[in-house]
Scaffold this motif. Structure first.
Motif, PDB file in Angstrom:
ATOM      1  N   THR A   1      -4.215  19.267  55.979  1.00 39.17           N
ATOM      2  CA  THR A   1      -5.066  18.525  56.926  1.00 39.17           C
ATOM      3  C   THR A   1      -6.311  17.901  56.301  1.00 39.17           C
ATOM      4  O   THR A   1      -7.082  17.259  56.997  1.00 39.17           O
ATOM      5  N   THR A   2      -6.520  18.069  55.013  1.00 34.32           N
ATOM      6  CA  THR A   2      -7.688  17.467  54.380  1.00 34.32           C
ATOM      7  C   THR A   2      -7.352  16.164  53.681  1.00 34.32           C
ATOM      8  O   THR A   2      -8.225  15.335  53.488  1.00 34.32           O
ATOM      9  N   ALA A   3      -6.112  15.988  53.303  1.00 35.54           N
ATOM     10  CA  ALA A   3      -5.716  14.761  52.615  1.00 35.54           C
ATOM     11  C   ALA A   3      -5.687  13.607  53.604  1.00 35.54           C
ATOM     12  O   ALA A   3      -4.995  13.663  54.613  1.00 35.54           O
ATOM     13  N   VAL A   4      -6.468  12.581  53.335  1.00 31.25           N
ATOM     14  CA  VAL A   4      -6.463  11.370  54.155  1.00 31.25           C
ATOM     15  C   VAL A   4      -5.397  10.446  53.587  1.00 31.25           C
ATOM     16  O   VAL A   4      -5.359  10.191  52.387  1.00 31.25           O
ATOM     17  N   LEU A   5      -4.525   9.952  54.447  1.00 29.54           N
ATOM     18  CA  LEU A   5      -3.380   9.156  54.016  1.00 29.54           C
ATOM     19  C   LEU A   5      -3.383   7.788  54.690  1.00 29.54           C
ATOM     20  O   LEU A   5      -2.702   7.582  55.692  1.00 29.54           O
ATOM     21  N   PRO A   6      -4.138   6.826  54.165  1.00 24.37           N
ATOM     22  CA  PRO A   6      -4.093   5.492  54.745  1.00 24.37           C
ATOM     23  C   PRO A   6      -2.692   4.893  54.603  1.00 24.37           C
ATOM     24  O   PRO A   6      -1.876   5.387  53.806  1.00 24.37           O
ATOM     25  N   PRO A   7      -2.367   3.848  55.364  1.00 29.85           N
ATOM     26  CA  PRO A   7      -1.018   3.274  55.349  1.00 29.85           C
ATOM     27  C   PRO A   7      -0.517   2.829  53.974  1.00 29.85           C
ATOM     28  O   PRO A   7       0.676   2.763  53.748  1.00 29.85           O
TER      29      PRO A   7
ATOM     30  N   ALA B   1      -1.266   4.468  51.134  1.00 34.51           N
ATOM     31  CA  ALA B   1      -1.320   5.612  50.212  1.00 34.51           C
ATOM     32  C   ALA B   1       0.052   6.267  50.076  1.00 34.51           C
ATOM     33  O   ALA B   1       0.855   6.242  51.009  1.00 34.51           O
ATOM     34  N   PRO B   2       0.324   6.885  48.925  1.00 31.69           N
ATOM     35  CA  PRO B   2       1.582   7.618  48.783  1.00 31.69           C
ATOM     36  C   PRO B   2       1.582   8.846  49.689  1.00 31.69           C
ATOM     37  O   PRO B   2       0.569   9.524  49.823  1.00 31.69           O
ATOM     38  N   ALA B   3       2.705   9.095  50.328  1.00 33.86           N
ATOM     39  CA  ALA B   3       2.880  10.252  51.206  1.00 33.86           C
ATOM     40  C   ALA B   3       4.368  10.547  51.301  1.00 33.86           C
ATOM     41  O   ALA B   3       5.200   9.729  50.908  1.00 33.86           O
ATOM     42  N   LEU B   4       4.700  11.709  51.836  1.00 25.96           N
ATOM     43  CA  LEU B   4       6.092  12.101  52.033  1.00 25.96           C
ATOM     44  C   LEU B   4       6.336  12.335  53.511  1.00 25.96           C
ATOM     45  O   LEU B   4       5.464  12.852  54.217  1.00 25.96           O
ATOM     46  N   ILE B   5       7.528  11.963  53.988  1.00 33.18           N
ATOM     47  CA  ILE B   5       7.896  12.154  55.393  1.00 33.18           C
ATOM     48  C   ILE B   5       9.320  12.688  55.490  1.00 33.18           C
ATOM     49  O   ILE B   5      10.127  12.535  54.573  1.00 33.18           O
ATOM     50  N   CYS B   6       9.613  13.304  56.648  1.00 33.22           N
ATOM     51  CA  CYS B   6      10.988  13.703  56.956  1.00 33.22           C
ATOM     52  C   CYS B   6      11.526  12.739  58.008  1.00 33.22           C
ATOM     53  O   CYS B   6      10.828  11.816  58.422  1.00 33.22           O
ATOM     54  N   SER B   7      12.722  12.960  58.488  1.00 34.69           N
ATOM     55  CA  SER B   7      13.320  12.047  59.462  1.00 34.69           C
ATOM     56  C   SER B   7      12.633  12.104  60.825  1.00 34.69           C
ATOM     57  O   SER B   7      12.822  11.216  61.653  1.00 34.69           O
ATOM     58  N   TYR B   8      11.821  13.128  61.073  1.00 38.20           N
ATOM     59  CA  TYR B   8      11.054  13.225  62.320  1.00 38.20           C
ATOM     60  C   TYR B   8       9.627  12.708  62.145  1.00 38.20           C
ATOM     61  O   TYR B   8       8.798  12.876  63.028  1.00 38.20           O
ATOM     62  N   GLU B   9       9.339  12.109  60.998  1.00 34.55           N
ATOM     63  CA  GLU B   9       8.047  11.521  60.665  1.00 34.55           C
ATOM     64  C   GLU B   9       6.945  12.548  60.442  1.00 34.55           C
ATOM     65  O   GLU B   9       5.762  12.233  60.516  1.00 34.55           O
ATOM     66  N   CYS B  10       7.308  13.810  60.185  1.00 36.18           N
ATOM     67  CA  CYS B  10       6.312  14.781  59.744  1.00 36.18           C
ATOM     68  C   CYS B  10       5.777  14.233  58.424  1.00 36.18           C
ATOM     69  O   CYS B  10       6.551  13.741  57.605  1.00 36.18           O
ATOM     70  N   THR B  11       4.481  14.288  58.227  1.00 36.92           N
ATOM     71  CA  THR B  11       3.843  13.603  57.108  1.00 36.92           C
ATOM     72  C   THR B  11       3.039  14.577  56.256  1.00 36.92           C
ATOM     73  O   THR B  11       2.265  15.373  56.796  1.00 36.92           O
ATOM     74  N   PHE B  12       3.215  14.474  54.938  1.00 32.28           N
ATOM     75  CA  PHE B  12       2.542  15.369  54.007  1.00 32.28           C
ATOM     76  C   PHE B  12       2.049  14.595  52.799  1.00 32.28           C
ATOM     77  O   PHE B  12       2.669  13.605  52.386  1.00 32.28           O
ATOM     78  N   CYS B  13       0.943  15.062  52.210  1.00 28.98           N
ATOM     79  CA  CYS B  13       0.481  14.465  50.960  1.00 28.98           C
ATOM     80  C   CYS B  13       1.477  14.848  49.862  1.00 28.98           C
ATOM     81  O   CYS B  13       2.285  15.777  50.026  1.00 28.98           O
TER      82      CYS B  13
END
Length: 61
Positions: free
Chosen positions: A13-19, A21-33
């Motif tokens: 919850t501390t990583a800010v992920l602008p559109p 920025a690199p990030a990882l997602i699953c098929s349900y759009e759960c989002t992680f740095c």
């Protein structure tokens, strides 16, 4: 249907992920740095799905 571009990592919850920025997602759009995704070995803790690189959007869109 547009992909929801969440702006925070759901694990740390501390990583800010602008559109753009690199990030990882699953098929349900759960989002992680990237660091958290690697720590979870590429598996979503919510659905056990595969975490893949999130597509990037141009800033301002």
């Amino acid at each position: 249907m547009a992909l929801e571009m969440r702006d925070r990592c759901e694990r740390c919850t501390t990583a800010v992920l602008p559109p753009d920025a690199p990030a990882l997602i699953c098929s349900y759009e759960c989002t992680f740095c990237v660091a958290c995704g690697e720590a979870m070995e590429g598996v979503c803790p919510n659905c056990a799905g595969e975490l893949v690189p999130r597509p990037r959007r141009a800033v301002g869109m």
